[in-house]
Design a protein around this motif. Sequence first.
Motif, PDB file in Angstrom:
ATOM      1  N   GLU A  50       0.086   2.010  -4.303  1.00  0.00           N
ATOM      2  CA  GLU A  50      -0.286   3.316  -3.758  1.00  0.00           C
ATOM      3  C   GLU A  50      -1.159   4.119  -4.716  1.00  0.00           C
ATOM      4  O   GLU A  50      -2.127   4.769  -4.296  1.00  0.00           O
ATOM      5  CB  GLU A  50       0.984   4.101  -3.425  1.00  0.00           C
ATOM      6  N   LYS A  51      -0.865   4.081  -6.021  1.00  0.00           N
ATOM      7  CA  LYS A  51      -1.619   4.894  -6.978  1.00  0.00           C
ATOM      8  C   LYS A  51      -2.884   4.213  -7.475  1.00  0.00           C
ATOM      9  O   LYS A  51      -3.628   4.800  -8.265  1.00  0.00           O
ATOM     10  CB  LYS A  51      -0.733   5.244  -8.170  1.00  0.00           C
ATOM     11  N   GLU A  59      -6.922   7.766  -1.262  1.00  0.00           N
ATOM     12  CA  GLU A  59      -6.334   7.990   0.061  1.00  0.00           C
ATOM     13  C   GLU A  59      -7.279   7.560   1.173  1.00  0.00           C
ATOM     14  O   GLU A  59      -6.852   6.994   2.191  1.00  0.00           O
ATOM     15  CB  GLU A  59      -5.972   9.466   0.207  1.00  0.00           C
ATOM     16  N   LEU A 112       0.824  -1.212   0.000  1.00  0.00           N
ATOM     17  CA  LEU A 112       0.000   0.000   0.000  1.00  0.00           C
ATOM     18  C   LEU A 112       0.857   1.260   0.000  1.00  0.00           C
ATOM     19  O   LEU A 112       0.419   2.317  -0.476  1.00  0.00           O
ATOM     20  CB  LEU A 112      -0.932   0.007   1.220  1.00  0.00           C
ATOM     21  N   CYS A 113       2.057   1.132   0.505  1.00  0.00           N
ATOM     22  CA  CYS A 113       2.991   2.262   0.477  1.00  0.00           C
ATOM     23  C   CYS A 113       3.955   2.172  -0.700  1.00  0.00           C
ATOM     24  O   CYS A 113       4.884   2.983  -0.793  1.00  0.00           O
ATOM     25  CB  CYS A 113       3.786   2.316   1.784  1.00  0.00           C
ATOM     26  N   SER A 171      -7.291   3.816   1.364  1.00  0.00           N
ATOM     27  CA  SER A 171      -6.000   3.350   1.868  1.00  0.00           C
ATOM     28  C   SER A 171      -5.918   3.488   3.387  1.00  0.00           C
ATOM     29  O   SER A 171      -5.429   2.580   4.080  1.00  0.00           O
ATOM     30  CB  SER A 171      -4.873   4.136   1.202  1.00  0.00           C
TER      31      SER A 171
END
Length: 305
Positions: free
Chosen positions: A107-108, A112, A102-103, A115
């Motif tokens: 991530e993209k 947000e 997730l990091c 996440s």
Amino acid sequence: MQVDQEGQSQGDQQNEENSSSSKEGAPGEKQDPAAGGSKPKVKVKSIDLPIMANNIRQLDSDVLNNFVDYERQMIIQDKLVKELNDAKNAVEEYVYDLRDKLCGVYEKYITEEDSNRLTLMLEDTENWLYEDGEDQPKQVYEEKLDALKRLGQPIQDRHREHEDRPRAFEELGKKLQLYMKFVDSYKQKDERYLHLSPEEMSTVEKCVNESMGWMNSKMNAQSKLAITQDPVVKVADIIAKIQEMEDVCNPVINRPMPTVEEAPEVNDQKSGAHNGPTAKQGAEGKGDAKGSQQTKPGTKEMEVD
């Protein structure tokens, strides 16, 4: 004078003792058997020892069957323990793996807000594993893993589709160009495709046009979506479209031209030999003609007589 005699007598005694000891200890010298140096003979007597065989006592069949059943139960118990540990470890591994991605690579492909919610859920699951979830049934761990995958699997699918979709569309475009070139060659009266019927070429052209329209519409729809949204077309759909187009076009394109059989050449000499007389027959014919000419005068002479 008396002292000298006593010292001389003591020296004589020491010399006699030394000489006697040197004679007894000298190597290689044989002792007199009569002097008591021979060893007595040892008598050996053999005795048969009795051997008694004791039969090994075996377990009763009932006791043996009980032990076998107990061993089977232990094997089953070990299997259940292993499956339980595997289920628990699977939850723990998924938590660590998804949280790291997730990091990173994922991530993209997630908003947000989603996440943050998923990260909080992963932390709660990790704490539960070391507290209340330390000793739980196998089904509980499987349910925890399924709940995490319902949120994590769509992210993984979006990442995979985004990476593989361009290559799939590129392969579809190459197939379309190949079949369009084939249709153009047929329309230009290429000798390689004159044996194909217009109906077959019409089917190929229709399939190519429909596939091109499908590809353009899907690419336009996909370009309007954000990368965090699920795709409108999947790689499996593109591969299925390629296979569908190949099933229609390849049998027509790969059909070979019919072979033209050449007519056998006619040999004039052989035909003349079959139609006219042979050389032997001609020679025999000439001989018969001469013989007939020779017999005719003979007949006239016979008539004169």
